[in-house]
Design an enzyme around this catalytic site. Structure first.
Site, short mmCIF file in Angstrom:
data_model
loop_
_atom_site.label_atom_id
_atom_site.label_comp_id
_atom_site.label_asym_id
_atom_site.label_seq_id
_atom_site.Cartn_x
_atom_site.Cartn_y
_atom_site.Cartn_z
N CYS B 10 2.79 9.31 -0.78
CA CYS B 10 3.13 9.03 0.54
C CYS B 10 2.26 7.27 0.70
O CYS B 10 1.60 6.80 -0.36
CB CYS B 10 1.83 10.04 1.06
SG CYS B 10 -0.25 9.71 1.17
N CYS B 13 -1.15 6.90 0.10
CA CYS B 13 -1.78 6.84 -1.46
C CYS B 13 -2.01 5.98 -1.67
O CYS B 13 -2.10 5.39 -2.42
CB CYS B 13 -1.22 7.73 -1.72
SG CYS B 13 -0.77 9.83 -1.41
#
Lengths: 319, 77
Positions: B10, B13
C-alpha cells in the site's frame, strides 16, 4: 468567514456579478470548496486522534471474550473507531479468524468499518448536521450487525480459503503512543485523506454547483424523490462498481438532496460505493471464496436498500 | 541490525520503506532494510494493520508511518 472569502474572491478579484447565474454558481463553488476542505480537515484530525487509542489488536482481544448478538454489535461499533484501511483487511481477517472470532462477527466489523469512516462522518455533519450524520452512523452499524448475523446463520465457514485456518499468528507487545505521536498520526491521516479526496470533493462540488444553478428541482423530485422506491435500487446497484475512494459522491449527494432527491436514495448510493467496492472484493478474494463474496455483496446490498427506504420514510423528520 | 518493513504494497508501506532507508542512510548505521510483503510472514508477526516495522525480529511500529526523527531514534536504540 468562508462566505466573505467567496464574496471577495468572486466579486472583487474575478469581478463577477453575484446576481447572475454564473456568478452565483462560481460563488457557491468557492464558498463550498473552502468551507468543506478546511472544516473537514479539522474534523478528520479530531476523529483520527481519538482513533489512535484503538487498534485491531485491542478490538480482537475484546471480541474474543464476547459472543452472540452482543459480539456483532461490539464488532460493528469497533468498526467505527478502529483505524483501518482496505489494504489491511486481509491480515485483519486472518487475525480475527485465527483468534476464533466467528466469521459473522468478523464480517460485522468489515461491513461497518468502511461505511462509517472519518471522511463520511465529517462530510455528513458539515453538509447536513448531526441528525443525519448520526442516522448514517446508526445505519452503518445496523447493516453491519444484521449482515454479520445472517452470514453467521448461513454457516459459510467452508467458503473461507483453507490456508487461512492453517496460518500461525504471532504475538507482539503493543506499544503506547505518546501525545506527540498521536498528533503526528492524526496530522498524517488528515494529509493522506485530503490528498486523496480533494479532487473528488472539488469535482463533486463542481457538479453540485452545476445542479444548483441549472437542473430544475421538479425534474429530480419527480424521478428520484423519496417516494420512488425504484431509485434506491438503482442507486445501490450503480454504487457497487465504483471505487471506494470516490468519496466525492457525498458532495454530489448533498446537492442532489437539496434539489429534491430522496435522502435515503442518495445516502444508500454513498453506502454502496463505500461498503461494496470492487477493489475491496478483489482484496477479500485472497481469503474467501466467490460464494462467500457473493453472499456478502447480496446481504449487504439488500440491507443498504432497506436502510435507504427507511431514511426516505424518515426524511421529513431528518432534513 | 535487520529492519523489516511489513506491508503488502500500500502507499503507506512504500512511504515507510523509503523513510526507513533515509533514516539509515543519514545516521550511517550499518543496517539491512528488507521489505516483507508475503501475507504468511506478516501474519506470523501477528500484525493486523500495515505498515509495520520490525527491528531484529521485534515489532516496534504498527499501522502508522513515524516521522524521520522518531525512526532515527528507533534505529539508534
Amino acid at each position: 468567514m468562508f462566505k466573505a472569502f467567496a464574496d471577495w474572491l468572486v466579486g472583487t478579484v474575478f469581478g463577477m456579478d453575484l446576481g447572475t447565474r454564473w456568478g452565483e454558481a462560481v460563488h457557491f463553488f468557492v464558498w463550498d470548496v473552502t468551507k468543506i476542505l478546511v472544516l473537514l480537515s479539522c474534523m478528520i484530525f479530531v476523529i483520527s486522534y481519538i482513533r489512535s487509542y484503538f487498534s485491531p489488536d485491542k478490538t480482537k482481544k475484546i471480541l474474543e471474550k464476547i459472543s452472540g448478538v452482543k459480539a456483532h454489535i461490539a464488532a460493528s461499533l469497533f468498526g467505527i473507531v478502529t483505524p483501518f484501511c482496505s489494504c489491511s483487511s486481509v491480515p485483519l481477517f486472518i487475525g480475527f479468524v485465527e483468534a476464533g472470532i466467528p466469521l459473522g462477527v468478523t464480517f460485522s466489523f468489515l461491513i461497518t468499518s468502511p461505511i462509517v469512516n472519518e471522511f463520511a462522518m465529517g462530510m455528513l455533519f458539515l453538509a447536513f448536521g448531526w441528525k443525519i450524520a448520526l442516522t448514517y452512523i446508526i445505519a452503518g452499524v445496523v447493516i453491519g450487525v444484521v449482515g454479520g448475523i445472517i452470514i453467521e446463520k448461513l454457516g459459510l465457514e467452508k467458503y473461507v480459503e483453507e490456508y487461512v485456518y492453517r496460518m500461525k499468528t504471532g504475538e507482539y507487545q503493543d506499544q503506547q503512543l505518546s501525545f506527540r505521536e498521536r498528533l503526528v498520526f492524526a496530522r498524517d491521516n488528515v494529509l493522506d485523506i485530503v490528498k486523496t479526496v480533494w479532487p473528488y470533493v472539488v469535482v463533486g462540488i463542481g457538479i453540485g454547483a452545476y445542479i444548483h444553478g441549472w437542473v430544475p428541482q421538479s425534474f429530480l423530485e419527480a424521478n428520484a424523490g423519496p417516494d420512488n422506491p425504484f431509485a434506491v435500487l438503482v442507486g445501490v446497484a450503480a454504487g457497487i462498481p465504483l471505487y471506494s475512494n470516490a468519496m466525492g459522491t457525498l458532495p454530489i449527494a448533498e446537492a442532489l438532496i437539496a434539489k429534491g432527491v430522496g435522502l435515503g436514495t442518495a445516502l444508500s448510493f454513498v453506502m454502496a460505493v463505500t461498503a461494496l467496492s470492487l477493489p475491496q472484493m478483489v482484496i477479500l478474494r485472497k481469503v474467501i471464496k466467490p460464494r462467500l463474496i457473493t453472499a456478502f455483496v447480496i446481504i449487504t446490498g439488500v440491507a443498504i436498500v432497506f436502510v435507504g427506504y427507511y431514511m426516505n420514510f424518515m426524511s421529513t423528520w431528518l432534513l | 541490525m535487520k529492519l523489516e518493513i511489513l506491508g503488502t504494497g500500500c502507499p503507506k508501506c512504500k512511504r515507510l520503506y523509503e523513510r526507513v532507508q533515509k533514516a539509515v542512510n543519514e545516521s550511517g548505521i550499518a543496517a539491512e532494510v528488507v521489505k516483507v510483503d508475503k501475507m504468511e510472514d506478516i501474519i506470523a508477526y501477528g500484525v493486523m494493520k500495515t505498515p509495520a516495522l520490525a527491528v531484529d525480529g521485534e515489532i516496534v511500529v504498527v499501522g502508522r508511518v513515524p516521522s524521520l526523527k522518531e525512526l532515527q531514534s528507533i534505529i539508534k536504540l
